[in-house]
Write a protein that holds these residues in place. Structure first.
Motif, PDB file in Angstrom:
ATOM      1  N   MET A   1      18.552 -18.667 -10.498  1.00 23.43           N
ATOM      2  CA  MET A   1      19.687 -17.822 -10.100  1.00 23.43           C
ATOM      3  C   MET A   1      19.232 -16.429  -9.683  1.00 23.43           C
ATOM      4  N   LEU A   2      18.151 -15.915 -10.345  1.00 22.28           N
ATOM      5  CA  LEU A   2      17.671 -14.571 -10.021  1.00 22.28           C
ATOM      6  C   LEU A   2      16.215 -14.596  -9.558  1.00 22.28           C
ATOM      7  N   LYS A   3      15.802 -15.677  -8.955  1.00 25.13           N
ATOM      8  CA  LYS A   3      14.449 -15.770  -8.415  1.00 25.13           C
ATOM      9  C   LYS A   3      14.269 -14.693  -7.360  1.00 25.13           C
ATOM     10  N   ASP A   4      13.118 -14.064  -7.336  1.00 25.49           N
ATOM     11  CA  ASP A   4      12.779 -12.977  -6.410  1.00 25.49           C
ATOM     12  C   ASP A   4      13.477 -11.668  -6.751  1.00 25.49           C
ATOM     13  N   VAL A   5      14.136 -11.597  -7.899  1.00 27.71           N
ATOM     14  CA  VAL A   5      14.766 -10.352  -8.351  1.00 27.71           C
ATOM     15  C   VAL A   5      13.800  -9.632  -9.294  1.00 27.71           C
ATOM     16  N   VAL A   6      13.715  -8.318  -9.147  1.00 23.39           N
ATOM     17  CA  VAL A   6      12.853  -7.489 -10.003  1.00 23.39           C
ATOM     18  C   VAL A   6      13.740  -6.635 -10.901  1.00 23.39           C
ATOM     19  N   ALA A   7      13.511  -6.717 -12.194  1.00 29.89           N
ATOM     20  CA  ALA A   7      14.337  -6.003 -13.171  1.00 29.89           C
ATOM     21  C   ALA A   7      13.459  -5.169 -14.092  1.00 29.89           C
ATOM     22  N   LEU A   8      14.056  -4.121 -14.647  1.00 25.66           N
ATOM     23  CA  LEU A   8      13.440  -3.336 -15.708  1.00 25.66           C
ATOM     24  C   LEU A   8      14.427  -3.237 -16.859  1.00 25.66           C
ATOM     25  N   VAL A   9      13.992  -3.615 -18.053  1.00 21.18           N
ATOM     26  CA  VAL A   9      14.800  -3.492 -19.263  1.00 21.18           C
ATOM     27  C   VAL A   9      14.089  -2.523 -20.188  1.00 21.18           C
ATOM     28  N   THR A  10      14.746  -1.441 -20.547  1.00 24.12           N
ATOM     29  CA  THR A  10      14.114  -0.454 -21.427  1.00 24.12           C
ATOM     30  C   THR A  10      14.425  -0.780 -22.886  1.00 24.12           C
ATOM     31  N   GLY A  11      13.442  -0.530 -23.746  1.00 21.58           N
ATOM     32  CA  GLY A  11      13.631  -0.798 -25.167  1.00 21.58           C
ATOM     33  C   GLY A  11      13.759  -2.271 -25.461  1.00 21.58           C
ATOM     34  N   ALA A  12      12.742  -3.061 -25.092  1.00 24.28           N
ATOM     35  CA  ALA A  12      12.857  -4.523 -25.162  1.00 24.28           C
ATOM     36  C   ALA A  12      11.943  -5.160 -26.199  1.00 24.28           C
ATOM     37  N   SER A  13      11.454  -4.390 -27.153  1.00 24.91           N
ATOM     38  CA  SER A  13      10.602  -4.990 -28.186  1.00 24.91           C
ATOM     39  C   SER A  13      11.380  -5.942 -29.083  1.00 24.91           C
ATOM     40  N   ARG A  14      12.670  -5.670 -29.244  1.00 22.47           N
ATOM     41  CA  ARG A  14      13.503  -6.469 -30.155  1.00 22.47           C
ATOM     42  C   ARG A  14      14.963  -6.217 -29.801  1.00 22.47           C
ATOM     43  N   GLY A  15      15.861  -6.851 -30.566  1.00 25.21           N
ATOM     44  CA  GLY A  15      17.286  -6.573 -30.446  1.00 25.21           C
ATOM     45  C   GLY A  15      17.889  -6.906 -29.102  1.00 25.21           C
ATOM     46  N   VAL A  16      18.863  -6.110 -28.701  1.00 25.30           N
ATOM     47  CA  VAL A  16      19.595  -6.352 -27.456  1.00 25.30           C
ATOM     48  C   VAL A  16      18.667  -6.337 -26.253  1.00 25.30           C
ATOM     49  N   GLY A  17      17.736  -5.383 -26.216  1.00 25.04           N
ATOM     50  CA  GLY A  17      16.823  -5.309 -25.076  1.00 25.04           C
ATOM     51  C   GLY A  17      16.002  -6.562 -24.910  1.00 25.04           C
ATOM     52  N   ARG A  18      15.508  -7.081 -26.025  1.00 24.48           N
ATOM     53  CA  ARG A  18      14.747  -8.334 -25.967  1.00 24.48           C
ATOM     54  C   ARG A  18      15.629  -9.471 -25.458  1.00 24.48           C
ATOM     55  N   GLY A  19      16.859  -9.566 -25.978  1.00 25.78           N
ATOM     56  CA  GLY A  19      17.749 -10.637 -25.554  1.00 25.78           C
ATOM     57  C   GLY A  19      18.053 -10.581 -24.068  1.00 25.78           C
ATOM     58  N   ILE A  20      18.254  -9.382 -23.542  1.00 32.44           N
ATOM     59  CA  ILE A  20      18.540  -9.235 -22.113  1.00 32.44           C
ATOM     60  C   ILE A  20      17.326  -9.636 -21.289  1.00 32.44           C
ATOM     61  N   ALA A  21      16.142  -9.182 -21.690  1.00 30.07           N
ATOM     62  CA  ALA A  21      14.932  -9.551 -20.957  1.00 30.07           C
ATOM     63  C   ALA A  21      14.736 -11.063 -20.943  1.00 30.07           C
ATOM     64  N   LEU A  22      14.967 -11.719 -22.082  1.00 31.34           N
ATOM     65  CA  LEU A  22      14.786 -13.168 -22.152  1.00 31.34           C
ATOM     66  C   LEU A  22      15.707 -13.898 -21.184  1.00 31.34           C
ATOM     67  N   GLU A  23      16.961 -13.489 -21.130  1.00 33.17           N
ATOM     68  CA  GLU A  23      17.907 -14.207 -20.267  1.00 33.17           C
ATOM     69  C   GLU A  23      17.665 -13.915 -18.793  1.00 33.17           C
ATOM     70  N   LEU A  24      17.213 -12.712 -18.462  1.00 33.09           N
ATOM     71  CA  LEU A  24      16.846 -12.443 -17.069  1.00 33.09           C
ATOM     72  C   LEU A  24      15.634 -13.294 -16.686  1.00 33.09           C
ATOM     73  N   GLY A  25      14.685 -13.430 -17.613  1.00 33.05           N
ATOM     74  CA  GLY A  25      13.561 -14.309 -17.362  1.00 33.05           C
ATOM     75  C   GLY A  25      13.979 -15.753 -17.233  1.00 33.05           C
ATOM     76  N   ASN A  26      14.906 -16.172 -18.070  1.00 31.95           N
ATOM     77  CA  ASN A  26      15.415 -17.539 -18.018  1.00 31.95           C
ATOM     78  C   ASN A  26      16.081 -17.837 -16.682  1.00 31.95           C
ATOM     79  N   ALA A  27      16.608 -16.788 -16.045  1.00 29.29           N
ATOM     80  CA  ALA A  27      17.238 -16.942 -14.728  1.00 29.29           C
ATOM     81  C   ALA A  27      16.231 -16.827 -13.592  1.00 29.29           C
ATOM     82  N   GLY A  28      14.946 -16.614 -13.931  1.00 31.84           N
ATOM     83  CA  GLY A  28      13.899 -16.626 -12.919  1.00 31.84           C
ATOM     84  C   GLY A  28      13.424 -15.274 -12.441  1.00 31.84           C
ATOM     85  N   ALA A  29      13.916 -14.197 -13.040  1.00 30.61           N
ATOM     86  CA  ALA A  29      13.572 -12.858 -12.564  1.00 30.61           C
ATOM     87  C   ALA A  29      12.170 -12.443 -12.994  1.00 30.61           C
ATOM     88  N   THR A  30      11.616 -11.504 -12.251  1.00 30.24           N
ATOM     89  CA  THR A  30      10.441 -10.766 -12.688  1.00 30.24           C
ATOM     90  C   THR A  30      10.944  -9.593 -13.507  1.00 30.24           C
TER      91      THR A  30
END
Length: 277
Positions: A1-30
Protein backbone atom coordinates in the motif's frame (compact mmCIF):
# COMPACT_ATOMS: atom_id res chain seq x y z
CA UNK A 1 0.00 0.00 0.00
CA UNK A 2 2.90 2.37 0.75
CA UNK A 3 5.62 0.90 -1.46
CA UNK A 4 8.06 3.60 -2.63
CA UNK A 5 6.95 5.89 0.22
CA UNK A 6 9.64 7.38 2.49
CA UNK A 7 8.66 8.10 6.09
CA UNK A 8 10.32 9.40 9.24
CA UNK A 9 8.97 8.48 12.68
CA UNK A 10 10.54 10.31 15.61
CA UNK A 11 10.88 8.63 18.99
CA UNK A 12 10.49 5.06 17.74
CA UNK A 13 12.50 3.00 20.23
CA UNK A 14 9.28 1.85 21.90
CA UNK A 15 5.64 2.74 22.51
CA UNK A 16 3.51 4.59 19.99
CA UNK A 17 6.48 5.51 17.80
CA UNK A 18 7.54 1.91 17.48
CA UNK A 19 3.98 0.83 16.66
CA UNK A 20 3.66 3.45 13.93
CA UNK A 21 7.01 2.51 12.39
CA UNK A 22 6.05 -1.18 12.37
CA UNK A 23 2.77 -0.60 10.56
CA UNK A 24 4.32 1.73 7.99
CA UNK A 25 6.88 -0.98 7.37
CA UNK A 26 4.14 -3.57 7.15
CA UNK A 27 2.59 -1.43 4.41
CA UNK A 28 5.87 -1.51 2.47
CA UNK A 29 7.32 1.91 3.29
CA UNK A 30 10.94 2.85 3.76
CA UNK A 31 10.95 4.04 7.35
CA UNK A 32 13.63 6.15 8.96
CA UNK A 33 13.24 6.32 12.71
CA UNK A 34 14.93 8.23 15.48
CA UNK A 35 15.58 7.35 19.09
CA UNK A 36 18.13 7.83 21.83
CA UNK A 37 18.28 4.17 22.84
CA UNK A 38 20.50 2.11 20.58
CA UNK A 39 21.55 -0.54 23.11
CA UNK A 40 19.15 -2.64 25.16
CA UNK A 41 19.14 -1.72 28.83
CA UNK A 42 20.32 1.86 28.26
CA UNK A 43 16.90 3.54 28.19
CA UNK A 44 16.66 6.58 30.46
CA UNK A 45 13.03 5.56 31.03
CA UNK A 46 14.18 2.13 32.24
CA UNK A 47 12.04 0.41 29.63
CA UNK A 48 12.90 -2.24 27.04
CA UNK A 49 13.33 -1.46 23.37
CA UNK A 50 15.82 0.20 21.05
CA UNK A 51 15.49 2.13 17.82
CA UNK A 52 17.77 -0.46 16.21
CA UNK A 53 15.42 -3.30 17.09
CA UNK A 54 12.47 -1.35 15.73
CA UNK A 55 14.32 -0.88 12.43
CA UNK A 56 15.08 -4.61 12.24
CA UNK A 57 11.42 -5.45 12.84
CA UNK A 58 10.29 -2.95 10.18
CA UNK A 59 12.52 -4.70 7.66
CA UNK A 60 11.30 -8.12 8.78
CA UNK A 61 7.72 -7.01 8.13
CA UNK A 62 8.49 -6.10 4.51
CA UNK A 63 9.52 -2.48 4.68
CA UNK A 64 12.99 -1.00 4.93
CA UNK A 65 13.93 0.18 8.40
CA UNK A 66 16.76 2.65 9.05
CA UNK A 67 17.61 3.54 12.65
CA UNK A 68 19.18 6.91 13.42
CA UNK A 69 20.31 7.88 16.89
CA UNK A 70 19.00 11.37 17.63
CA UNK A 71 18.31 13.57 20.62
CA UNK A 72 15.59 15.93 19.42
CA UNK A 73 16.68 18.64 21.85
CA UNK A 74 19.88 18.99 19.80
CA UNK A 75 19.15 20.84 16.54
CA UNK A 76 22.41 19.69 15.01
CA UNK A 77 21.48 16.04 15.46
CA UNK A 78 18.04 16.68 14.01
CA UNK A 79 19.52 18.48 11.00
CA UNK A 80 21.81 15.49 10.42
CA UNK A 81 18.77 13.18 10.28
CA UNK A 82 17.18 15.21 7.51
CA UNK A 83 20.47 15.59 5.66
CA UNK A 84 20.79 11.79 5.69
CA UNK A 85 17.26 11.31 4.33
CA UNK A 86 17.82 13.88 1.59
CA UNK A 87 21.14 12.27 0.66
CA UNK A 88 19.73 8.73 0.64
CA UNK A 89 16.30 9.33 -0.85
CA UNK A 90 16.02 12.88 -2.11
CA UNK A 91 12.49 12.99 -0.73
CA UNK A 92 10.32 12.61 2.34
CA UNK A 93 6.63 11.71 2.05
CA UNK A 94 5.55 11.25 5.68
CA UNK A 95 6.76 12.79 8.92
CA UNK A 96 5.31 11.49 12.17
CA UNK A 97 6.20 13.76 15.09
CA UNK A 98 5.89 11.36 18.00
CA UNK A 99 8.91 12.18 20.19
CA UNK A 100 7.90 13.89 23.42
CA UNK A 101 9.78 14.94 26.54
CA UNK A 102 8.64 15.74 30.03
CA UNK A 103 7.83 12.23 31.22
CA UNK A 104 11.06 11.85 33.17
CA UNK A 105 9.21 12.10 36.48
CA UNK A 106 7.90 8.57 35.97
CA UNK A 107 11.41 7.16 36.22
CA UNK A 108 13.78 9.76 37.66
CA UNK A 109 12.76 9.39 41.30
CA UNK A 110 10.97 12.71 41.70
CA UNK A 111 7.84 12.70 43.84
CA UNK A 112 5.36 12.99 40.98
CA UNK A 113 2.51 11.27 42.78
CA UNK A 114 2.81 13.70 45.71
CA UNK A 115 2.21 16.75 43.52
CA UNK A 116 -1.07 18.52 44.26
CA UNK A 117 -1.00 21.22 41.61
CA UNK A 118 1.12 23.09 39.10
CA UNK A 119 2.73 25.09 41.95
CA UNK A 120 4.31 21.90 43.29
CA UNK A 121 5.56 20.73 39.89
CA UNK A 122 9.29 21.07 39.14
CA UNK A 123 9.61 24.04 36.81
CA UNK A 124 11.90 22.04 34.54
CA UNK A 125 8.97 19.87 33.51
CA UNK A 126 7.37 22.77 31.65
CA UNK A 127 10.58 23.34 29.73
CA UNK A 128 10.94 19.65 28.85
CA UNK A 129 7.35 19.42 27.58
CA UNK A 130 7.94 22.35 25.25
CA UNK A 131 11.59 21.87 24.29
CA UNK A 132 11.51 18.11 23.74
CA UNK A 133 7.85 18.14 22.72
CA UNK A 134 6.30 21.10 20.92
CA UNK A 135 9.61 22.58 19.78
CA UNK A 136 10.86 19.17 18.63
CA UNK A 137 7.74 18.81 16.48
CA UNK A 138 8.21 22.30 15.06
CA UNK A 139 11.89 21.81 14.20
CA UNK A 140 11.31 18.47 12.47
CA UNK A 141 8.37 19.90 10.54
CA UNK A 142 10.40 22.94 9.44
CA UNK A 143 13.14 20.65 8.13
CA UNK A 144 10.69 18.26 6.45
CA UNK A 145 8.55 20.90 4.76
CA UNK A 146 11.00 21.92 2.00
CA UNK A 147 11.32 18.33 0.78
CA UNK A 148 7.55 17.99 0.68
CA UNK A 149 6.99 21.40 -0.89
CA UNK A 150 9.46 20.51 -3.67
CA UNK A 151 7.26 17.54 -4.60
CA UNK A 152 3.97 19.31 -3.81
CA UNK A 153 2.97 16.31 -1.73
CA UNK A 154 3.37 15.16 1.84
CA UNK A 155 1.84 14.39 5.20
CA UNK A 156 2.89 15.61 8.65
CA UNK A 157 1.23 13.86 11.60
CA UNK A 158 1.64 15.27 15.10
CA UNK A 159 0.82 12.74 17.80
CA UNK A 160 -1.24 14.74 20.27
CA UNK A 161 -3.70 13.90 23.03
CA UNK A 162 -7.14 14.49 24.47
CA UNK A 163 -5.15 16.21 27.21
CA UNK A 164 -5.14 19.27 24.95
CA UNK A 165 -8.86 19.66 25.61
CA UNK A 166 -9.08 18.69 29.28
CA UNK A 167 -8.25 20.56 32.47
CA UNK A 168 -7.25 17.56 34.57
CA UNK A 169 -4.09 16.38 32.83
CA UNK A 170 -1.68 18.83 34.42
CA UNK A 171 -0.95 22.38 33.37
CA UNK A 172 2.31 21.73 31.50
CA UNK A 173 0.98 18.71 29.59
CA UNK A 174 -2.38 20.27 28.74
CA UNK A 175 -0.91 23.54 27.52
CA UNK A 176 1.83 21.80 25.53
CA UNK A 177 -0.60 19.45 23.79
CA UNK A 178 -2.95 22.36 23.01
CA UNK A 179 0.04 24.15 21.51
CA UNK A 180 0.76 21.07 19.40
CA UNK A 181 -2.78 21.17 18.03
CA UNK A 182 -2.41 24.86 17.17
CA UNK A 183 0.94 24.07 15.57
CA UNK A 184 -0.90 21.59 13.34
CA UNK A 185 -3.63 24.04 12.37
CA UNK A 186 -1.31 26.90 11.51
CA UNK A 187 1.14 24.66 9.63
CA UNK A 188 -1.76 23.25 7.62
CA UNK A 189 -2.83 26.76 6.66
CA UNK A 190 0.63 27.68 5.36
CA UNK A 191 1.18 24.32 3.62
CA UNK A 192 -2.19 24.11 1.91
CA UNK A 193 -1.10 25.78 -1.34
CA UNK A 194 1.68 23.19 -1.66
CA UNK A 195 -0.63 20.17 -1.26
CA UNK A 196 1.03 19.15 2.01
CA UNK A 197 -1.28 18.02 4.81
CA UNK A 198 -0.77 18.45 8.57
CA UNK A 199 -2.89 16.54 11.07
CA UNK A 200 -3.09 16.06 14.84
CA UNK A 201 -3.80 12.46 15.79
CA UNK A 202 -5.28 11.43 19.14
CA UNK A 203 -4.87 7.92 20.50
CA UNK A 204 -7.06 6.38 23.14
CA UNK A 205 -5.49 4.40 25.97
CA UNK A 206 -2.47 2.76 24.35
CA UNK A 207 -0.88 -0.41 25.67
CA UNK A 208 2.65 0.97 25.72
CA UNK A 209 5.37 -0.60 27.82
CA UNK A 210 4.68 1.88 30.61
CA UNK A 211 0.94 1.19 30.60
CA UNK A 212 1.28 -2.59 30.55
CA UNK A 213 3.78 -2.39 33.42
CA UNK A 214 1.09 -0.64 35.45
CA UNK A 215 -1.87 -2.57 34.03
CA UNK A 216 -3.51 -3.03 37.43
CA UNK A 217 -4.20 0.70 37.53
CA UNK A 218 -5.93 0.86 34.13
CA UNK A 219 -9.12 -0.44 32.56
CA UNK A 220 -7.72 -1.92 29.36
CA UNK A 221 -11.06 -3.16 28.02
CA UNK A 222 -11.14 -0.44 25.34
CA UNK A 223 -7.41 0.05 24.92
CA UNK A 224 -5.33 0.12 21.74
CA UNK A 225 -2.06 -1.42 20.67
CA UNK A 226 0.72 0.92 19.51
CA UNK A 227 0.31 -0.57 16.04
CA UNK A 228 -3.30 0.64 15.93
CA UNK A 229 -1.94 4.19 15.68
CA UNK A 230 0.32 3.00 12.89
CA UNK A 231 -2.64 1.65 10.96
CA UNK A 232 -4.30 5.04 11.30
CA UNK A 233 -1.24 6.81 9.92
CA UNK A 234 -0.92 4.33 7.06
CA UNK A 235 -4.59 4.81 6.16
CA UNK A 236 -4.20 8.59 6.18
CA UNK A 237 -1.10 8.36 3.99
CA UNK A 238 -2.95 6.23 1.45
CA UNK A 239 -6.02 8.50 1.31
CA UNK A 240 -6.09 10.36 -2.04
CA UNK A 241 -8.32 13.00 -0.45
CA UNK A 242 -6.07 13.62 2.56
CA UNK A 243 -6.06 17.39 1.99
CA UNK A 244 -9.71 17.54 3.07
CA UNK A 245 -8.53 16.50 6.55
CA UNK A 246 -5.56 18.84 6.77
CA UNK A 247 -5.53 21.02 9.88
CA UNK A 248 -7.92 18.78 11.76
CA UNK A 249 -7.68 16.95 15.07
CA UNK A 250 -8.52 13.30 14.35
CA UNK A 251 -9.11 10.35 16.68
CA UNK A 252 -7.46 7.07 15.67
CA UNK A 253 -10.46 4.90 16.63
CA UNK A 254 -12.78 7.09 14.55
CA UNK A 255 -10.44 6.74 11.57
CA UNK A 256 -10.56 2.95 12.03
CA UNK A 257 -14.32 3.04 11.50
CA UNK A 258 -14.01 5.38 8.53
CA UNK A 259 -11.22 3.48 6.77
CA UNK A 260 -12.27 -0.01 7.86
CA UNK A 261 -9.32 -1.31 9.85
CA UNK A 262 -9.15 -3.05 13.22
CA UNK A 263 -6.51 -3.42 15.88
CA UNK A 264 -3.91 -6.17 15.51
CA UNK A 265 -5.95 -8.52 17.68
CA UNK A 266 -9.08 -8.00 15.55
CA UNK A 267 -10.85 -5.78 18.08
CA UNK A 268 -12.52 -2.50 17.16
CA UNK A 269 -11.67 0.07 19.85
CA UNK A 270 -14.50 2.50 20.53
CA UNK A 271 -13.73 6.16 19.85
CA UNK A 272 -13.55 8.14 23.06
CA UNK A 273 -15.06 11.54 23.67
CA UNK A 274 -13.21 14.33 25.44
CA UNK A 275 -15.20 13.65 28.60
CA UNK A 276 -14.27 9.96 28.57
CA UNK A 277 -10.60 10.27 27.71
Amino acid sequence: MLKDVVALVTGASRGVGRGIALELGNAGATVYMTGRTVEEGRSTARLPGTVSRTAEDVTRLGGQGIALRCDHTDDGQVQAVFDRIRQDQGRLDILVNNVWGGYEHFSDGTEFWNEKGFWSMPLARWDKMFHAGVRAHFVASALAAPMMIDRKSGLIVNISSFGAQRNDRGVAYGVAKAADDRLTGTMAYELQEFNVAAISLYPGLVRTESVTNAAEYFDLSNSESPQFLGRAVAALAADPNIMTKSGQVLVAASLALEYGFTDIDGTQPRPLTVDEA
